[in-house]
Design a protein around this motif. Structure first.
Motif, short mmCIF file in Angstrom:
data_model
loop_
_atom_site.label_atom_id
_atom_site.label_comp_id
_atom_site.label_asym_id
_atom_site.label_seq_id
_atom_site.Cartn_x
_atom_site.Cartn_y
_atom_site.Cartn_z
N GLN A 1 4.38 -21.54 -9.90
CA GLN A 1 2.96 -21.01 -9.33
C GLN A 1 1.98 -20.72 -10.61
OE1 GLN A 1 2.64 -20.19 -5.87
NE2 GLN A 1 0.43 -20.88 -6.38
N GLN A 2 2.54 -20.29 -11.63
CA GLN A 2 1.73 -20.00 -12.88
C GLN A 2 1.26 -21.55 -13.50
OE1 GLN A 2 3.82 -17.43 -15.34
NE2 GLN A 2 3.66 -15.58 -13.73
N LYS A 3 2.16 -22.28 -13.51
CA LYS A 3 1.78 -23.56 -14.16
C LYS A 3 1.02 -24.36 -13.41
CE LYS A 3 6.52 -23.83 -16.44
NZ LYS A 3 7.84 -24.75 -16.52
N SER B 1 14.43 -19.29 -6.36
CA SER B 1 14.62 -17.90 -6.69
C SER B 1 13.13 -17.39 -6.88
CB SER B 1 15.51 -17.60 -7.80
OG SER B 1 14.74 -18.27 -8.84
N GLU B 2 12.77 -16.04 -6.87
CA GLU B 2 11.49 -15.39 -7.26
C GLU B 2 11.04 -15.93 -8.22
OE1 GLU B 2 8.24 -13.54 -5.38
OE2 GLU B 2 10.12 -13.88 -4.33
N GLU B 3 11.99 -15.80 -9.46
CA GLU B 3 11.41 -15.93 -10.89
C GLU B 3 11.09 -17.36 -10.75
OE1 GLU B 3 13.41 -16.10 -15.28
OE2 GLU B 3 14.49 -15.21 -13.54
N LYS B 4 11.71 -18.53 -10.46
CA LYS B 4 11.49 -19.90 -10.54
C LYS B 4 10.24 -20.29 -9.69
CE LYS B 4 12.56 -24.12 -11.24
NZ LYS B 4 12.88 -24.79 -12.47
N ARG B 5 10.10 -19.25 -8.42
CA ARG B 5 8.84 -19.73 -7.65
C ARG B 5 7.56 -19.35 -8.45
NH1 ARG B 5 10.34 -17.00 -3.61
NH2 ARG B 5 11.41 -18.20 -2.52
N MET C 1 6.71 -31.79 -12.20
CA MET C 1 5.41 -31.02 -12.10
C MET C 1 4.30 -31.63 -12.77
SD MET C 1 6.15 -27.92 -11.55
CE MET C 1 4.61 -26.92 -12.16
N GLU C 2 4.33 -32.63 -13.52
CA GLU C 2 3.29 -33.81 -13.85
C GLU C 2 2.85 -34.28 -12.63
OE1 GLU C 2 2.89 -37.57 -16.62
OE2 GLU C 2 4.59 -36.41 -16.92
N PHE C 3 3.67 -34.67 -11.49
CA PHE C 3 3.27 -35.33 -10.45
C PHE C 3 2.50 -34.67 -9.70
CE2 PHE C 3 4.59 -35.15 -5.91
CZ PHE C 3 3.83 -36.61 -5.51
N VAL C 4 2.78 -33.18 -9.43
CA VAL C 4 1.98 -32.26 -8.69
C VAL C 4 0.61 -32.20 -9.22
CG1 VAL C 4 2.00 -30.01 -7.62
CG2 VAL C 4 4.07 -31.18 -7.88
N VAL C 5 0.61 -32.08 -10.45
CA VAL C 5 -0.61 -31.63 -11.22
C VAL C 5 -1.53 -33.08 -11.07
CG1 VAL C 5 -1.85 -31.52 -13.51
CG2 VAL C 5 0.18 -30.10 -12.92
N TYR C 6 -1.02 -34.26 -11.02
CA TYR C 6 -1.82 -35.48 -10.61
C TYR C 6 -2.48 -35.46 -9.44
CZ TYR C 6 -2.99 -40.26 -9.91
OH TYR C 6 -3.57 -41.38 -9.72
N LEU D 1 -8.40 -29.65 -7.94
CA LEU D 1 -9.91 -30.01 -7.93
C LEU D 1 -10.36 -29.69 -6.81
CD1 LEU D 1 -12.23 -31.87 -9.10
CD2 LEU D 1 -11.17 -33.81 -7.71
N SER D 2 -9.88 -29.70 -5.68
CA SER D 2 -10.47 -28.90 -4.32
C SER D 2 -10.39 -27.39 -4.06
CB SER D 2 -9.65 -29.46 -3.26
OG SER D 2 -10.13 -29.07 -1.72
N SER D 3 -11.66 -26.79 -3.80
CA SER D 3 -11.56 -25.55 -3.88
C SER D 3 -10.62 -24.96 -2.39
CB SER D 3 -12.93 -24.98 -3.72
OG SER D 3 -13.62 -25.75 -2.24
N LYS D 4 -10.36 -25.96 -1.75
CA LYS D 4 -9.63 -25.55 -0.58
C LYS D 4 -8.12 -25.63 -0.54
CE LYS D 4 -13.20 -26.61 2.77
NZ LYS D 4 -13.49 -27.64 4.06
N ALA D 5 -7.67 -26.09 -1.64
CA ALA D 5 -6.29 -26.25 -1.84
C ALA D 5 -5.45 -25.03 -2.04
CB ALA D 5 -6.04 -27.26 -3.12
N TRP D 6 -4.35 -25.15 -1.34
CA TRP D 6 -3.35 -24.06 -1.53
C TRP D 6 -1.93 -24.86 -1.80
CZ3 TRP D 6 -3.50 -18.84 -0.34
CH2 TRP D 6 -4.56 -18.16 0.10
N VAL D 7 -1.43 -24.02 -2.75
CA VAL D 7 0.26 -24.63 -3.08
C VAL D 7 1.09 -23.47 -2.49
CG1 VAL D 7 1.54 -24.74 -5.02
CG2 VAL D 7 -0.66 -25.53 -5.10
N ILE D 8 2.15 -23.96 -1.86
CA ILE D 8 2.86 -23.30 -0.85
C ILE D 8 4.19 -23.81 -1.64
CG2 ILE D 8 4.05 -22.57 1.13
CD1 ILE D 8 1.48 -23.53 2.35
N ILE D 9 5.09 -22.76 -2.28
CA ILE D 9 6.33 -22.98 -2.83
C ILE D 9 7.50 -22.25 -2.08
CG2 ILE D 9 7.93 -23.00 -4.84
CD1 ILE D 9 5.00 -22.64 -6.47
N GLU D 10 8.41 -22.78 -1.31
CA GLU D 10 9.35 -22.38 -0.80
C GLU D 10 10.41 -22.02 -1.41
OE1 GLU D 10 11.38 -23.56 3.74
OE2 GLU D 10 11.53 -25.26 2.17
#
Length: 500
Positions: free
Chosen positions: A483-485, A475-479, A436-441, A491-500
């Motif tokens: 997403q909440q974290k 699982s839906e709970e993990k996803r 999660m730290e990597f993704v935030v970076y 930083l980018s206004s166009k960024a989307w995070v997709i979690i499979e």
């Protein structure tokens, strides 16, 4: 059905209903049975009155089996079959396992018997039947070729009477063999020079300087032995080769790739220590060698995509290309590296040759590791080495470490903006704190980021077999928790995070 005066209602329109209802095949079988039963042939045959062009059109829409049966009707039908280009052509397969089943010892290297005689007769009957025709594909898989070398060599040479587009020759019943086994020595001079696609398996490949394969575009060598100079001889004989695949084979210590080849795949091979690339048209190189290899990029002005997998020993790290990467052309845009990333000192230094790839737009890293990305790479330096990078993919293979090692927590990497990175893909993501730290970076430093894709699936880029976790999902709970974290971190206004 004929009328009372013997005229077919609708005239020539009888052809379409016959084709639509499979009537031609039924008619062939009916007449074929009548011939066998010696039924009186004085009754008028209206179908045979049709012009040759119409009958060829009909035969062209039949299967090979049904069309071939017409040759027993008369000399005319034999001529029609020989002059018809069939549209539904299967692969003609000749396998010695069909003689006595798949029991390996039941037919391998046994003494001469009637079954082998029937097998050879079938091969020559096929030549007589298809002489002068175009055949899409032939596959011969036979383990007793060495028992009748003259007969098989004559058969290979006789294939020139047939226009064969694709040929698959395997000189063993099964793909894998002990390296102590003595392979059949096969020379390319026995083959037709009009081939377009060739697959050779389980043999020692011998080149011939007198043979020219001007039509050959793809060559696959599987479970073969290549001695020094013979691959170079094969490539020099192919003036139009586009794709070369060498799989599970034994190679000479020094290998030179030349000629017109565009795509080269060398997978699961052993023996080679030096690979010299001198191919003016080469665009893609995929290489997985089971020992240390040195690459020489002597002349590859068109090379764009490089994929290399190294099988390192545990807790050992070595540079992929070393100093020879300085010869790489600047136009390489895509680089894929698979390596074992566990070692004593963390984070590992980026391989120095990565500086050669400063114009990369697509980087794919496949670490085999028991640690997180932030423990393996210093991300600020990794992204700094690729200022033009647009797509970054991590496909992490999680492995269990054999030793337990405690580490003090490192400070987070310094934020450095990257103004080209648009896409980050992370396979093997499990949502741990360090991941999660990597993704935030990434979200905070990629200025024009458009998409981050996170998936627990594990992909095998260098293997045809899927990984056991190839279809994993959150699982839906993990996803929702992930997403909440990550919400509001980009930083980018166009960024989307997709979690499979």
């Amino acid at each position: 059905m004929a009328s009372d005066n013997g005229i077919i209602p609708g005239g020539g329109k009888v052809v379409l209903p016959l084709l639509a209802l499979g009537g031609i095949a039924l008619w062939i079988n009916y007449v074929y049975r009548r011939r066998q039963e010696e039924v009186d042939d004085t009754e008028e045959d209206y179908l045979s009155k049709l012009p040759d062009d119409v009958l060829r059109s009909i035969l062209g829409n039949l299967t090979v089996r049904d069309a071939a049966r017409t040759t027993t009707l008369s000399t005319r039908w034999k001529y029609l079959f020989a002059s018809t280009q069939l549209q539904q052509q299967p692969t003609f397969r000749f396998k010695c396992t069909n003689m006595s089943g798949d029991r390996h010892l039941a037919h391998s290297h046994c003494s001469y018997n009637q079954e082998k005689d029937k097998f050879m007769n079938g091969l020559y009957q096929f030549l007589r039947l298809c002489s002068g025709r175009t055949v899409d594909s032939i596959e011969l898989r036979c383990c007793f070729v060495r028992e009748f070398p003259s007969a098989f060599t004559h058969w290979f040479q006789s294939l020139s009477r047939i226009s064969v587009q694709s040929l698959h020759l395997s000189f063993e019943c099964f793909r894998y063999r002990s390296r102590k086994f003595i392979f059949f020595k096969f020379s390319l001079e026995a083959l037709s020079q009009s081939l377009e696609h060739l697959i050779l398996s389980s043999c020692v490949v011998l080149s011939s300087p007198s043979v020219r394969f001007n039509s050959l575009t793809t060559l696959v060598l599987c479970s073969v032995v290549l001695t020094s100079g013979h691959l170079e001889g094969v490539l020099s004989s192919c003036s139009n080769l586009k794709k070369l695949t060498i799989d599970i084979s034994e190679l000479p210590s020094k290998l030179q790739l030349t000629g017109t080849v565009i795509d080269v795949l060398i997978l699961e091979c052993v023996g080679v220590k030096e690979i010299d690339l001198h191919a003016a048209c080469l665009r893609t190189l995929v290489c997985k060698i089971n020992n240390d290899v040195t690459f020489f990029f002597s002349f590859v002005p068109m090379l764009e995509n490089v994929m290399v997998s190294r099988c390192f020993q545990l807790f050992k790290y070595s540079y992929i290309f070393g100093d020879h990467a300085r010869d790489l052309p600047n136009q390489v845009k895509s680089l894929t590296l698979q390596f074992f990333a566990d070692q004593d000192s963390f984070p590992i230094a980026n391989p120095t040759e990565m500086k050669t790839f400063r114009k990369l737009t697509n980087l794919r890293l496949i670490p085999l590791t028991s640690h997180g990305i932030l423990q393996i790479f210093e991300l600020s330096r990794l992204l700094g080495d690729f200022p033009l990078l647009q797509s970054l993919t991590f496909a992490v293979f999680k492995v269990v470490s054999l030793t337990e090692r405690t580490r003090s927590r490192r400070p987070p990497p310094s934020l450095k903006g990257h103004n080209r990175l648009k896409e980050v893909i992370y396979y093997g993501f499990d949502g741990s704190e360090i991941e999660m730290e990597f993704v935030v970076y990434i979200l905070k430093c990629a200025i024009v980021l458009e998409q981050v894709f996170l998936s627990p699936r594990v992909l095998s880029y260098f293997s045809c077999a899927p990984h056991p976790e190839a279809n994993a999902s959150f699982s839906e709970e993990k996803r929702n928790s992930i997403q909440q974290k990550l919400h509001g971190q980009a930083l980018s206004s166009k960024a989307w995070v997709i979690i499979e």
